[in-house]
Design an enzyme around this catalytic site. Structure first.
Site, PDB file in Angstrom:
ATOM      1  N   LYS A 156       0.718  -1.229   0.078  1.00  0.00           N
ATOM      2  CA  LYS A 156      -0.056   0.082   0.031  1.00  0.00           C
ATOM      3  C   LYS A 156       0.899   1.345  -0.130  1.00  0.00           C
ATOM      4  O   LYS A 156       1.891   1.131   0.509  1.00  0.00           O
ATOM      5  CB  LYS A 156      -0.878  -0.077   1.105  1.00  0.00           C
ATOM      6  CG  LYS A 156      -2.214   0.689   1.140  1.00  0.00           C
ATOM      7  CD  LYS A 156      -3.337  -0.037   0.691  1.00  0.00           C
ATOM      8  CE  LYS A 156      -4.413   0.856   0.070  1.00  0.00           C
ATOM      9  NZ  LYS A 156      -5.497   0.079  -0.059  1.00  0.00           N
TER      10      LYS A 156
ATOM     11  N   ASP B  33      -6.953   4.336  -4.599  1.00  0.00           N
ATOM     12  CA  ASP B  33      -7.442   3.970  -3.218  1.00  0.00           C
ATOM     13  C   ASP B  33      -8.274   5.281  -3.318  1.00  0.00           C
ATOM     14  O   ASP B  33      -8.402   6.326  -3.961  1.00  0.00           O
ATOM     15  CB  ASP B  33      -6.308   3.744  -2.431  1.00  0.00           C
ATOM     16  CG  ASP B  33      -7.158   3.313  -1.074  1.00  0.00           C
ATOM     17  OD1 ASP B  33      -7.507   2.037  -1.120  1.00  0.00           O
ATOM     18  OD2 ASP B  33      -7.166   3.849  -0.131  1.00  0.00           O
TER      19      ASP B  33
HETATM   20  N1  GLU Z   1      -7.498   0.066  -3.103  1.00  0.00           N
HETATM   21  C1  GLU Z   1      -8.203  -1.125  -3.398  1.00  0.00           C
HETATM   22  C2  GLU Z   1      -8.321  -1.948  -2.226  1.00  0.00           C
HETATM   23  O1  GLU Z   1      -8.105  -1.421  -1.070  1.00  0.00           O
HETATM   24  C3  GLU Z   1      -7.685  -1.798  -4.729  1.00  0.00           C
HETATM   25  C4  GLU Z   1      -6.488  -2.253  -4.637  1.00  0.00           C
HETATM   26  C5  GLU Z   1      -5.791  -2.517  -6.145  1.00  0.00           C
HETATM   27  O2  GLU Z   1      -6.777  -2.595  -6.865  1.00  0.00           O
HETATM   28  O3  GLU Z   1      -4.653  -2.828  -6.036  1.00  0.00           O
HETATM   29  O4  GLU Z   1      -8.190  -3.305  -2.246  1.00  0.00           O
END
Ligand code: GLU
Length: 452
Positions: A127, A167
């Site tokens: 992340k 996100d």
């Molecule tokens: N931000 C999204 C999550 O919390 C998607 C992350 C992604 O597609 O890599 O899962």
């Protein structure tokens, strides 16, 4: 906590991360539910699996200098937390928001590891993001910020290394700018990002995926108890992609959706939100970047409640789709006393620990985000497959795959809960089921790969 190994690791995590409340909250919730599997897998402790699970493989932190339209210089802080790569390249979104700090990104990265494991696809967890807030910034300012952010991040990512996505506050616009800068610096065209625009390698249904997937998951929960969404009154918080596409799928399945919100307040629409009204909201939030309060001015059947949360509205089903800790223990009590039967999380860790415990004690249908919001990252996994194949699948094909992944995640969490005794009569604890199922796959891969 009773298990001595789990207890020891929890004490270590608290001592090491005392200033990271969100991270501690995420770890505490997971560790408490892992006790039955730790009891049954004696190989975990000599392999130091829990100790390794709670320590990110790598944290990158960097300066992001950028210039506003008036020529003034600004500096923000950028991050990428590469949490765990046991089952695939690091994968997870980037968040641009004032609240972003190491604690928030470590909690999100930790959750992402287990979530990605549940998707059945080969993706590790990561992340990142910045304390930069795109609200109120011009497109050119956002572009300059994204280019500067990528001028550092490019060296740490790659299609087989680490694949970021969107996100909170990072959508198609931001991903386009970051992908463009990556391509320019590296001089290569790869699937290094997901959530890309449809003209340059993005997948159909990726925008809808988290919201649709959430409702597919909740539909399976209802099926297990012989119920469905027809006529159910639903409250949804948030008004971004997750919230609006969750609402859209609920409407398609015959539910009545009565709320949406943003960080200032919520709207209640007594007539129910229709597809036409939702299309208006998508334009309001996605294009004009306006506030949800405008909805009440536009649609007379609705009312705006400044500074309030949707949880005070009487409903059958509730879908927190905004942000972490938006639903506290007191909100859970209100929902329960108003007769809520199902709560499924579209956001990451939207319920605090008191709220989680209140839902579990009340034995309602409760889906934790890392299982029920996994449709977004799962469809990112499908985008990666399409990019590797140099092919694009149709909407129907992607939606069908998303649906079957969500059914699988549901069944895996449900069956795992039963296998490890996380049940009480007819009640099935999806929190324990999801945490254990996600954990076992990662732990097994880590043991097989030796001490790394
Ligand atoms: N931000 C999204 C999550 O919390 C998607 C992350 C992604 O597609 O890599 O899962």
């Amino acid at each position: 906590m009773k298990n001595a190994y789990v207890k020891r690791v929890w004490e270590y995590v608290q001592a090491k991360n005392a200033n990271e409340p969100e991270y501690l909250q995420a770890v505490q919730e997971v560790l408490t539910t892992l006790e039955p599997v730790v009891d049954q897998m004696p190989e975990l402790e000599p392999n130091a699996i829990l100790e390794r699970m709670v320590e990110p493989e790598r944290v990158i932190m960097f300066r992001v200098p950028w210039m506003d339209d008036a020529g003034n210089y600004h500096v923000n802080r950028g991050y990428r937390v590469q949490f765990n790569s046991a089952i695939g390249p690091y994968k997870g979104g980037l968040r641009f928001s004032k609240e972003v700090n190491l604690s928030v990104l470590k909690f999100l990265g930790f959750e992402q590891v287990l979530k990605n494991s549940l998707t059945t696809l080969p993706m590790g967890g990561g992340k990142g993001g910045s304390d930069f807030d795109p609200h109120g910034k011009s497109d050119k300012e956002v572009m300059r910020f994204c280019q500067s952010f990528m001028t550092e991040l490019y060296r740490h990512i790659g299609a087989d290394v680490d694949v970021p996505a969107g996100d909170k506050n990072v959508g198609g616009r931001e991903i386009g700018y970051m992908f463009g800068q990556y391509k320019r610096i590296r001089d290569e065209y790869t699937g290094v990002f997901t959530g890309k625009g449809l003209t340059f390698g993005g997948s159909l249904i990726r925008t809808e995926a988290t919201g649709y997937g959430l409702i597919y998951f909740a539909q399976e929960m209802l099926k297990k108890v012989g119920d469905n969404f027809k006529g159910k009154v639903c409250v949804v918080s948030g008004s971004g992609n997750v919230a609006t596409y969750a609402a859209q799928k609920l409407i398609q399945l015959g539910a009545k959706v009565v709320t949406l919100s943003d960080s200032n307040g919520y709207i209640y629409d007594a007539d129910g939100i229709t597809q036409e009204k939702l299309d208006w909201v998508k334009e309001l939030k996605g294009v004009r970047r306006g506030r949800i309060s405008e909805y009440a001015k536009k649609f007379p059947s609705s009312k705006y409640f400044e500074g309030k949360k949707v949880w005070e509205v009487k409903c059958d089903c509730a879908f927190p789709c905004a942000t972490q800790n938006e639903l506290l223990g007191s909100d859970a009590k209100t929902l329960l006393s108003n007769g809520v039967k199902l709560v499924a999380e579209g956001a990451n860790m939207p319920s605090d620990l008191d709220a989680v415990n209140a839902f579990l004690d009340a034995k309602i249908l409760y889906a934790p985000g890392k299982a029920s919001n996994a449709g977004g990252v799962a469809t990112s996994g499908l985008e990666m497959s399409q990019n590797s194949e140099r092919l694009s699948w149709s909407s129907e094909e992607v939606d069908e795959k998303l649906h079957s992944i969500m059914v699988n995640i549901h069944n895996n969490a449900y069956d795992t809960a039963i296998k490890f005794g996380a049940t009480d009569g007819k009640f099935v604890n999806y929190v324990a089921g999801a945490n254990i199922a996600g954990f076992v796959k990662v732990a097994t891969a880590m043991i097989a790969q030796g001490l790394v």
